[in-house]
Structure formats: C-alpha cells, structure tokens
Design an enzyme around this catalytic site. Structure first.
Site, PDB file in Angstrom:
ATOM      1  N   LYS A  44       0.822  -1.206   0.000  1.00  8.62           N
ATOM      2  CA  LYS A  44       0.000   0.000   0.000  1.00  8.62           C
ATOM      3  C   LYS A  44       0.863   1.266   0.000  1.00  8.62           C
ATOM      4  CE  LYS A  44      -4.114  -1.542   2.477  1.00  8.62           C
ATOM      5  NZ  LYS A  44      -4.904  -1.365   3.714  1.00  8.62           N
ATOM      6  N   LYS A  46       3.080   1.893   2.112  1.00  7.87           N
ATOM      7  CA  LYS A  46       3.225   2.286   3.506  1.00  7.87           C
ATOM      8  C   LYS A  46       4.434   1.589   4.088  1.00  7.87           C
ATOM      9  CE  LYS A  46      -1.597   3.260   4.596  1.00  7.87           C
ATOM     10  NZ  LYS A  46      -2.669   3.032   5.567  1.00  7.87           N
TER      11      LYS A  46
END
Length: 141
Positions: A44, A46
């Site tokens: 993601k 992240k």
C-alpha cells in the site's frame, strides 16, 4: 474447540488493537493472529514504524493470543486452507465491500463464520503516526 483467526499490522500497538483481540478471544477457544509482514505492508506504499519481528513479539505476548503467524498474503482463504479456523474476525470497515463479500461466499461454503467488529474510531496507528510527525515538525502539507 472453536478456532478463531484475525490479522493486522499491529503497528504502534494501541487500545483498539487490544480490545479487538480481547473480544475475538471471548468468542473462540483458540485465537490465532496473523501479523502483516513488512513486505506486505509496503504493497500500500506504507511502511510500518515498528519492525515486523518486534510487532510479532508484541502480539505473541498478549494474553488473549494463543498463536501468532506471519501474514504474508492478503488471501485469507489460502490461510484457511492451512489453519482450518472456524471463525474469522475483521473490522467493520471491510463490511459489505466487494473483497469481503467474495471472502464471505468462499467461507460460507466451508462453514466459516466472519464476525465484523466495530472499527475503533478513536485511536489508530495512522492517527498516532500523523500526530508524532506533527509534533516533530515533519508533517508535509
């Protein structure tokens, strides 16, 4: 014996995480928790603040957790084939999404119940992270 399963990143462990694990354990005899690997978190775009090995150790030491595994894939049904859990716990932010409607169909065929817990609105790892960045003057607007 009822085997329960849930997953999470469990980064910046907070009361919402603890309450979810406590509630899940109250609904099964054995609770298995999948902790998302750093590699899977990065899909993601992240990055976890706490390294995977440390997040795994934190969750492993929660009294409501009976076993911890690495979550290396988002395919919950593949994990079920290995663990054969009876019930899966997930946040209600996933309720009635295409992804989870598909999982529900698959799991219904093998007799697995999916229980959606209210998502803890007050505290989240994302909110904690954003607050820390602001405090440190690192927030990019």
């Amino acid at each position: 014996m009822i085997i329960g399963y849930t997953t999470g990143v469990f980064d910046l462990f907070h009361i919402g995480h603890l309450n979810m694990l406590k509630n899940a354990k109250s609904m099964c005899d054995k609770l298995i928790v999948g902790v998302t690997t750093d590699e899977l978190v990065s899909y993601k775009n992240k990055k976890a603040v706490i390294p995977f090995d440390e997040r795994l150790e934190i969750v492993r030491n929660i009294k409501y957790v009976d076993a911890v595994i690495a979550q290396e894939s988002m395919d919950k049904f593949e994990t079920w084939k290995k663990l054969k859990f009876d019930v899966m716990f997930v946040g209600d932010d996933w309720y009635n999404t295409d992804k989870w409607n598909n999982f529900e169909k698959q799991f219904n065929e093998v007799g697995v119940r999916i229980i959606y817990f209210p998502y803890h609105k007050g505290t989240s790892s994302t909110l904690i992270n954003e607050t820390l960045l602001k405090l440190r003057g690192e927030k990019k607007d």
